[in-house]
Design a protein around this motif. Structure first.
Motif, PDB file in Angstrom:
ATOM      1  N   LEU A  41       2.954  -2.046  20.133  1.00 34.10           N
ATOM      2  CA  LEU A  41       1.902  -2.896  19.828  1.00 34.10           C
ATOM      3  C   LEU A  41       1.117  -2.764  18.856  1.00 34.10           C
ATOM      4  CD1 LEU A  41       0.600  -4.026  23.536  1.00 34.10           C
ATOM      5  CD2 LEU A  41       1.842  -5.268  22.036  1.00 34.10           C
ATOM      6  N   ILE A  42       0.731  -1.675  18.461  1.00 38.22           N
ATOM      7  CA  ILE A  42       0.234  -1.274  17.187  1.00 38.22           C
ATOM      8  C   ILE A  42       0.850  -1.728  15.966  1.00 38.22           C
ATOM      9  CG2 ILE A  42      -0.563   0.864  16.033  1.00 38.22           C
ATOM     10  CD1 ILE A  42      -1.533   2.254  18.408  1.00 38.22           C
ATOM     11  N   ILE A  43       2.129  -1.154  16.056  1.00 37.89           N
ATOM     12  CA  ILE A  43       3.072  -1.560  14.940  1.00 37.89           C
ATOM     13  C   ILE A  43       3.521  -3.156  14.970  1.00 37.89           C
ATOM     14  CG2 ILE A  43       5.929  -1.563  14.212  1.00 37.89           C
ATOM     15  CD1 ILE A  43       5.966   1.140  15.839  1.00 37.89           C
ATOM     16  N   ALA A  44       3.130  -4.019  16.229  1.00 38.44           N
ATOM     17  CA  ALA A  44       3.157  -5.468  16.193  1.00 38.44           C
ATOM     18  C   ALA A  44       2.016  -5.968  15.329  1.00 38.44           C
ATOM     19  CB  ALA A  44       3.346  -5.876  17.526  1.00 38.44           C
ATOM     20  N   LEU A  45       0.907  -5.096  15.807  1.00 38.07           N
ATOM     21  CA  LEU A  45      -0.252  -5.521  14.830  1.00 38.07           C
ATOM     22  C   LEU A  45      -0.304  -5.448  13.459  1.00 38.07           C
ATOM     23  CD1 LEU A  45      -3.141  -6.586  15.916  1.00 38.07           C
ATOM     24  CD2 LEU A  45      -3.797  -4.093  15.928  1.00 38.07           C
ATOM     25  N   ALA A  46       0.291  -4.347  13.054  1.00 34.13           N
ATOM     26  CA  ALA A  46       0.485  -4.221  11.805  1.00 34.13           C
ATOM     27  C   ALA A  46       1.446  -5.204  11.051  1.00 34.13           C
ATOM     28  CB  ALA A  46       0.864  -2.691  11.379  1.00 34.13           C
ATOM     29  N   ALA A  47       2.585  -5.528  11.668  1.00 30.89           N
ATOM     30  CA  ALA A  47       3.427  -6.333  11.273  1.00 30.89           C
ATOM     31  C   ALA A  47       2.964  -7.576  11.375  1.00 30.89           C
ATOM     32  CB  ALA A  47       4.571  -6.309  12.358  1.00 30.89           C
ATOM     33  N   GLN A  48       1.896  -8.219  12.043  1.00 29.50           N
ATOM     34  CA  GLN A  48       1.315  -9.514  11.980  1.00 29.50           C
ATOM     35  C   GLN A  48       0.643  -9.545  10.658  1.00 29.50           C
ATOM     36  OE1 GLN A  48      -0.441  -9.303  16.002  1.00 29.50           O
ATOM     37  NE2 GLN A  48       0.464 -11.094  16.584  1.00 29.50           N
ATOM     38  N   GLY A  49      -0.181  -8.462  10.366  1.00 23.04           N
ATOM     39  CA  GLY A  49      -0.965  -8.588   9.146  1.00 23.04           C
ATOM     40  C   GLY A  49      -0.050  -8.863   8.028  1.00 23.04           C
ATOM     41  N   TRP A  50       1.196  -7.835   8.122  1.00 19.69           N
ATOM     42  CA  TRP A  50       2.022  -8.127   6.768  1.00 19.69           C
ATOM     43  C   TRP A  50       2.810  -9.413   6.816  1.00 19.69           C
ATOM     44  CZ3 TRP A  50       7.160  -9.604   5.808  1.00 19.69           C
ATOM     45  CH2 TRP A  50       7.753  -9.339   4.389  1.00 19.69           C
ATOM     46  N   ASN A  51       2.664 -10.235   8.022  1.00 20.30           N
ATOM     47  CA  ASN A  51       3.539 -11.198   8.124  1.00 20.30           C
ATOM     48  C   ASN A  51       2.622 -12.503   7.465  1.00 20.30           C
ATOM     49  OD1 ASN A  51       5.845 -13.009   8.772  1.00 20.30           O
ATOM     50  ND2 ASN A  51       4.462 -13.841  10.581  1.00 20.30           N
ATOM     51  N   ILE A  52       1.492 -12.385   7.391  1.00 22.17           N
ATOM     52  CA  ILE A  52       0.675 -13.413   6.526  1.00 22.17           C
ATOM     53  C   ILE A  52       0.890 -13.321   5.270  1.00 22.17           C
ATOM     54  CG2 ILE A  52      -1.953 -13.908   6.121  1.00 22.17           C
ATOM     55  CD1 ILE A  52      -2.708 -13.319   8.824  1.00 22.17           C
ATOM     56  N   LEU A  53       0.885 -12.327   4.509  1.00 21.47           N
ATOM     57  CA  LEU A  53       1.085 -12.189   3.318  1.00 21.47           C
ATOM     58  C   LEU A  53       2.552 -12.353   2.684  1.00 21.47           C
ATOM     59  CD1 LEU A  53      -0.205 -11.458   0.560  1.00 21.47           C
ATOM     60  CD2 LEU A  53       0.306  -9.036   0.792  1.00 21.47           C
ATOM     61  N   GLY A  54       3.474 -11.529   3.652  1.00 19.11           N
ATOM     62  CA  GLY A  54       4.893 -11.389   3.094  1.00 19.11           C
ATOM     63  C   GLY A  54       5.628 -12.805   3.956  1.00 19.11           C
ATOM     64  N   GLN A  59       4.912 -13.080  -0.465  1.00 22.26           N
ATOM     65  CA  GLN A  59       4.349 -11.745  -1.292  1.00 22.26           C
ATOM     66  C   GLN A  59       4.797 -10.697  -0.271  1.00 22.26           C
ATOM     67  OE1 GLN A  59       3.217 -12.834  -4.338  1.00 22.26           O
ATOM     68  NE2 GLN A  59       3.556 -14.947  -3.429  1.00 22.26           N
ATOM     69  N   PHE A  60       6.106 -10.228  -0.786  1.00 16.90           N
ATOM     70  CA  PHE A  60       6.508  -8.743  -0.053  1.00 16.90           C
ATOM     71  C   PHE A  60       5.756  -7.615  -0.671  1.00 16.90           C
ATOM     72  CE2 PHE A  60       9.322 -11.699   1.593  1.00 16.90           C
ATOM     73  CZ  PHE A  60      10.429 -11.162   2.513  1.00 16.90           C
ATOM     74  N   SER A  61       5.135  -6.829   0.420  1.00 19.05           N
ATOM     75  CA  SER A  61       4.500  -5.573  -0.019  1.00 19.05           C
ATOM     76  C   SER A  61       5.360  -4.446   0.800  1.00 19.05           C
ATOM     77  CB  SER A  61       3.056  -5.779   0.742  1.00 19.05           C
ATOM     78  OG  SER A  61       2.598  -4.371   0.936  1.00 19.05           O
ATOM     79  N   PHE A  62       5.353  -3.469   0.002  1.00 17.30           N
ATOM     80  CA  PHE A  62       5.955  -2.271   0.359  1.00 17.30           C
ATOM     81  C   PHE A  62       5.055  -1.109   0.653  1.00 17.30           C
ATOM     82  CE2 PHE A  62      10.135  -2.952  -2.182  1.00 17.30           C
ATOM     83  CZ  PHE A  62      10.788  -4.034  -1.272  1.00 17.30           C
ATOM     84  N   GLY A  63       3.695  -1.481   0.704  1.00 22.28           N
ATOM     85  CA  GLY A  63       2.669  -0.385   0.663  1.00 22.28           C
ATOM     86  C   GLY A  63       1.575  -0.674   1.671  1.00 22.28           C
ATOM     87  N   HIS A  64       2.027  -1.505   2.741  1.00 21.86           N
ATOM     88  CA  HIS A  64       0.759  -1.755   4.013  1.00 21.86           C
ATOM     89  C   HIS A  64       0.467  -0.540   4.461  1.00 21.86           C
ATOM     90  CE1 HIS A  64       0.492  -5.884   3.240  1.00 21.86           C
ATOM     91  NE2 HIS A  64      -0.039  -6.190   4.594  1.00 21.86           N
ATOM     92  N   ALA A  65       0.860   0.772   4.161  1.00 19.13           N
ATOM     93  CA  ALA A  65       0.377   1.896   4.799  1.00 19.13           C
ATOM     94  C   ALA A  65      -0.829   2.175   4.072  1.00 19.13           C
ATOM     95  CB  ALA A  65       1.273   3.033   4.414  1.00 19.13           C
TER      96      ALA A  65
END
Length: 326
Positions: A41-54, A59-65
């Motif tokens: 679920l932690i990964i899913a949360l980060a993936a949801q954040g990435w999904n808004i942008l990408g 806008q594909f990001s390789f650095g959401h870390a």
């Protein structure tokens, strides 16, 4: 057409899914299972954040870390070095992450960076933050940061993993509802227009710079939430954990595998990735890098046979089944 029925169709499946998953700790009390689900679920949360942008904005990001790490280190440092309340530290860390996203977005989008150039810039920022965190005394250097164990609700620490699971599920559900709202809003339409053809969207009067800046700020804030929660759950982090490429890879892969630009895609992708990864480790042992090999193979398969992800594949099968019945 907007109305009660339309709203129920839009938000109902999210709430039903959350209710079903919320019953898991009541049916299975295994700490191993709950620990795996919390991490997924932690990964899913980060993936949801990435999904808004990408996913929505293209806008594909390789650095959401970079945003994940800001959230994680922010809450940890504020508690350990400044004695801040855990909840205040959590909220402040999310604010820090969103400001970092705003700064990176302003520098990148004002410079007109798109596509692979934008992706590489985000990757560079994440790597710079990792190096700085590994060398700085404020972050504990290579030794990392350890949050003091103090199991009380006031310190955002709980004896039961089920409580962490419910909190993580609540955060994921809240972001899913937010993403559904975005889909049905003018902002969401602008994001999709930019994804499909940014020049055409600009010609039609869309302020593409402002829309992308808002998207990366919101994306960074959500990803920072996942980082802050990770720190609060494991109570330890170092530069490799907070700013390491693992979270950037998983935050990117989950929406691609689950379905880009969809509400359920990042969650399905994250749960699927974590399940397959754990099964692979169980079968092959903890071979270094085996998960990255697996992720690469899954990405190739998805791009070759299911470019719209699992959600797209299911929709295609449903249409085919409905067509066969009619």
């Amino acid at each position: 057409m907007s109305g009660p029925a339309s709203t129920l169709r839009a938000y109902g499946p999210i709430l039903i899914t959350a209710a079903v998953l919320g019953a898991l700790p009541l049916l299975a009390a295994s700490n191993t299972l709950l620990n795996a689900m919390v991490l997924a679920l932690i990964i899913a949360l980060a993936a949801q954040g990435w999904n808004i942008l990408g996913g929505y904005g293209g806008q594909f990001s390789f650095g959401h870390a970079a945003f994940f790490g800001m959230g994680a280190y922010g809450t940890a440092i504020l508690q350990t070095r400044f004695g801040a309340n855990a909840y205040v530290a959590f909220a402040s860390a999310v604010a820090i992450g969103s400001l970092v996203g705003l700064a990176i977005g302003y520098l990148s989008f004002r410079s007109g960076l798109r596509g692979s150039y934008f992706a590489l810039v985000t990757l560079a920022f994440a790597e710079v933050f990792r190096i700085l965190a590994n060398a700085s005394a404020v972050t504990g250097g290579a030794a990392g940061v350890l949050i003091k164990l103090d199991v009380r609700p006031e310190t955002f620490q709980f004896a039961s993993r089920a409580v962490y699971f419910w909190i993580a599920l609540g955060l994921v559900t809240a972001v899913m509802l937010l993403n559904r709202r975005i889909e049905r809003s003018r902002f969401g339409a602008w994001l999709v227009a930019i994804r499909e053809n940014e020049d055409a969207a600009k010609a039609l009067g869309v302020d593409t710079f402002a829309v992308k800046l808002k998207a990366i700020t919101l994306s960074a804030a959500i990803t920072a939430v996942s980082g802050a929660f990770y720190a609060q759950y494991f109570l330890f982090l170092d530069a490799g954990i907070a700013f390491g490429p693992w979270i950037s890879v998983e935050a990117l892969l989950a929406p691609i595998i689950g379905g880009l630009g969809t509400v359920f895609g990042p969650v399905i992708g994250a749960l699927g990735l974590h399940f397959v990864s754990e099964m692979t480790r169980y079968v092959t042992g903890r071979i270094p890098g085996i998960d990255l090999v697996l992720y690469g193979a899954l990405l190739v398969v998805m791009v070759a046979f299911a470019r719209d992800g699992i959600i797209g594949l299911l929709m295609k099968l449903r249409r085919r089944f409905a067509g066969g019945r009619s």
